[in-house]
Design a protein around this motif. Structure first.
Motif, short mmCIF file in Angstrom:
data_model
loop_
_atom_site.label_atom_id
_atom_site.label_comp_id
_atom_site.label_asym_id
_atom_site.label_seq_id
_atom_site.Cartn_x
_atom_site.Cartn_y
_atom_site.Cartn_z
N GLY A 107 -59.88 35.28 25.74
CA GLY A 107 -60.31 34.08 26.44
C GLY A 107 -61.24 34.39 27.61
N PHE A 108 -60.96 35.48 28.32
CA PHE A 108 -61.81 35.88 29.44
C PHE A 108 -63.19 36.27 28.95
N TYR A 109 -63.25 36.94 27.80
CA TYR A 109 -64.53 37.33 27.21
C TYR A 109 -65.26 36.11 26.65
N ALA A 110 -64.53 35.22 26.00
CA ALA A 110 -65.13 34.10 25.30
C ALA A 110 -65.07 32.83 26.14
N TYR A 111 -64.57 31.76 25.58
CA TYR A 111 -64.83 30.45 26.15
C TYR A 111 -63.73 29.89 27.03
N SER A 112 -62.78 30.75 27.46
CA SER A 112 -61.88 30.31 28.51
C SER A 112 -62.42 30.63 29.89
N VAL A 113 -63.32 31.65 29.96
CA VAL A 113 -63.89 32.04 31.25
C VAL A 113 -65.36 32.44 31.13
N LEU A 114 -65.70 33.25 30.11
CA LEU A 114 -67.03 33.88 30.00
C LEU A 114 -67.25 34.84 31.17
N GLY A 115 -66.20 35.60 31.53
CA GLY A 115 -66.27 36.44 32.71
C GLY A 115 -66.83 37.83 32.49
N THR A 116 -67.00 38.25 31.23
CA THR A 116 -67.52 39.59 30.96
C THR A 116 -68.16 39.62 29.58
N ASP A 117 -69.05 40.60 29.38
CA ASP A 117 -69.64 40.82 28.07
C ASP A 117 -69.02 42.04 27.39
N ARG A 118 -68.07 42.71 28.04
CA ARG A 118 -67.40 43.85 27.43
C ARG A 118 -66.47 43.34 26.32
N TYR A 119 -66.64 43.91 25.13
CA TYR A 119 -65.86 43.43 24.00
C TYR A 119 -64.39 43.78 24.20
N PRO A 120 -63.48 42.81 23.98
CA PRO A 120 -62.05 43.07 24.22
C PRO A 120 -61.51 44.13 23.26
N PRO A 121 -60.61 44.97 23.73
CA PRO A 121 -60.01 45.97 22.84
C PRO A 121 -58.99 45.32 21.90
N PHE A 122 -58.84 45.91 20.74
CA PHE A 122 -57.82 45.45 19.79
C PHE A 122 -56.52 46.17 20.13
#
Length: 359
Positions: free
Chosen positions: A216-231
């Motif tokens: 959510g932080f990466y995508a559309y809950s925040v758009l706070g970073t462009d670093r891809y989230p780890p699995f």
């Protein structure tokens, strides 16, 4: 008679008929029909084409008052029903234990990762960078600690395709959340009889929330970073972090009511934050279409437009969005039975929690 030309006028002459129309039931152009004073049932075999249902009084008079109900019946599912039902019950009997065993194994792996990375009783001053790891029990103002630090290098337009880039995460999270529901029900039963939440399942549940928050932080809950989230369910070095302090004991009685009854006031607020605080509606003569956008979604959209045209994320807007997400996750941890402390009616804005400890 109809005329044409500039000076022509249309004229309508009424001519009396020579005979009364025949009753509708006597006509031979109906594909199928039924008539009578009582309730009538018309059964039609499935056929291709365009069909019209006509309802009239027996003598063709007005007005017509009718209550029509339409239904469909097929034997396809009836033939397969017993086999499908048996197969479903067998899959359920085998699948649920496997889900519980698998989630417990994942939870133990998360605990081992935390032990290796921080240690159970690590000094808070030795914690890694913002959002980088898990927290020892009791660290932070609330049982749940959510952090999110804005990446200063957020791209102007990458948010336009993040929905596509995040699809693999959405697929995995759908499976994780399905297992989380099963785990939560099983853990609730254990809490009801023992007053303890199994630690491995607790670690798994927190891990799913952690994964969800990163995406959510990466995508559309925040758009706070462009670093891809780890699995990963475990804490990692990422701008967004989440952890919940493990409770040694939980109320055996609260488990029956806190996830649906006691949390109702918060659910109303969360519904506004995430489920339709603003709406755009377009109606037409034949129907309508409605688009809903939540309050968090609206704020993120404003932030995205600002990024697109200025290349900057408004700091105060970022703090507010993170604070609203923090409220949602505090309620989520309570609904998932992870803690007994009632979520505070408090908006803690910014990258870190700022409120007083929950007693």
């Amino acid at each position: 008679m109809w005329g044409s030309g500039r000076d022509a006028e249309a004229a309508l002459d009424e001519v009396p008929g020579t005979r009364a129309p025949e009753p509708p039931a006597d006509q031979d152009f109906w594909a199928q029909s039924t008539t009578g004073a009582e309730q009538q049932t018309l059964t039609v075999d499935l056929r291709s084409g365009d069909w019209v249902v006509v309802v009239m009084n027996a003598d063709g008079s007005r007005p017509v008052w009718v209550d029509v109900q339409v239904g469909a019946h097929t034997e396809v599912f009836g033939l397969a029903g017993p086999g499908v039902l048996v197969a479903g019950l067998v899959a359920l009997a085998l699948g649920l234990p496997l889900i519980l065993v698998a989630t417990a194994g994942l939870g133990r792996d998360i605990d081992r990762d935390i032990d290796r990375g921080l240690g159970r009783h690590a000094d808070p001053d030795d914690l890694p960078g913002p959002g980088a790891g898990a927290l020892p029990a009791g660290v932070g103002p609330d049982p749940l600690r959510l952090t999110g630090h804005l990446d200063p290098q957020v791209s102007r337009g990458m948010w336009l395709i993040k929905w596509l880039l995040a699809i693999p995460h959405y697929i995995v999270m759908a499976l994780l959340w399905f297992a989380l529901v099963v785990t939560t029900i099983a853990a609730g039963l254990v809490v009801l009889f023992t007053g303890r939440y199994p630690r491995a399942w607790f670690a798994y549940s927190v891990g799913v929330l952690r994964w969800n928050w990163r995406v959510g932080f990466y995508a559309y809950s925040v758009l706070g970073t462009d670093r891809y989230p780890p699995f990963s369910l475990a804490p990692t070095d990422y701008p967004a972090g989440l952890d919940v302090a493990y409770p040694e004991r939980l109320s055996r009685g609260l488990v029956l009511v806190k996830w649906w009854l006691l949390v109702i006031p918060h659910l109303l607020i969360v519904g506004i934050l995430t489920g339709g605080g603003a709406a755009l509606t377009r109606a037409s003569e034949y129907g309508g279409a409605e688009w809903n956008i939540s309050l968090v979604g609206l704020l993120v959209l404003i932030a995205a437009i600002g990024l697109l045209f200025t290349g900057r994320y408004l700091p105060r807007l970022f703090d507010l969005i993170v604070g609203l997400n923090r409220w949602v996750y505090q309620v989520g941890s309570y609904v998932l039975l992870l803690r007994d402390e009632y979520p505070p009616f408090r908006l803690d804005q910014g990258p870190e929690d700022t409120g007083e400890p929950v007693r």
